[in-house]
Design a protein around this motif. Structure first.
Motif: not given
Length: 107
Positions: A20-35
């Motif tokens: 998974l890419l960070v942006r994919q994780v951010a989208a699924v978890t609704e947590v900002d990519q930077a975080i």
């Protein structure tokens, strides 16, 4: 789980294992990519909610992750205090007493 491994490192490892890419994780978890990046780099400890979301996404044991998360949170906050080990032992004893008392009250 290896308790010497930081939580962020574990999360990054699991993300990479899952491809998974960070942006994919951010989208699924609704947590900002930077975080997500700061958590994985060890610059930030996730909130409890973020840790739960990441654990669920990565198929990690929630109880184990939250235990690890709380321990890391305590160490980051109080780890440099000279009396921390004694205070942690005393707190542990008090918590165990409360759990035992609660269990006996519920019997």
């Amino acid at each position: 789980m290896d308790n010497k491994l930081e939580l962020g490192t574990l999360f990054r490892s699991r993300r990479e294992e899952k491809g998974l890419l960070v942006r994919q994780v951010a989208a699924v978890t609704e947590v900002d990519q930077a975080i997500i990046s700061r958590i994985e780099n060890g610059d930030r400890l996730p909130t409890r909610d973020q840790a739960q979301k990441l654990a669920a996404l990565y198929d990690l044991d929630i109880k184990e992750i939250l235990t690890f998360w709380l321990a890391e949170k305590i160490i980051r906050e109080y780890g440099d205090e000279p009396f921390s080990p004694d205070a942690f032992r005393q707190a542990s004893n008090e918590l165990q007493f409360r759990i035992t008392k609660k269990d006996s009250d519920n019997s």
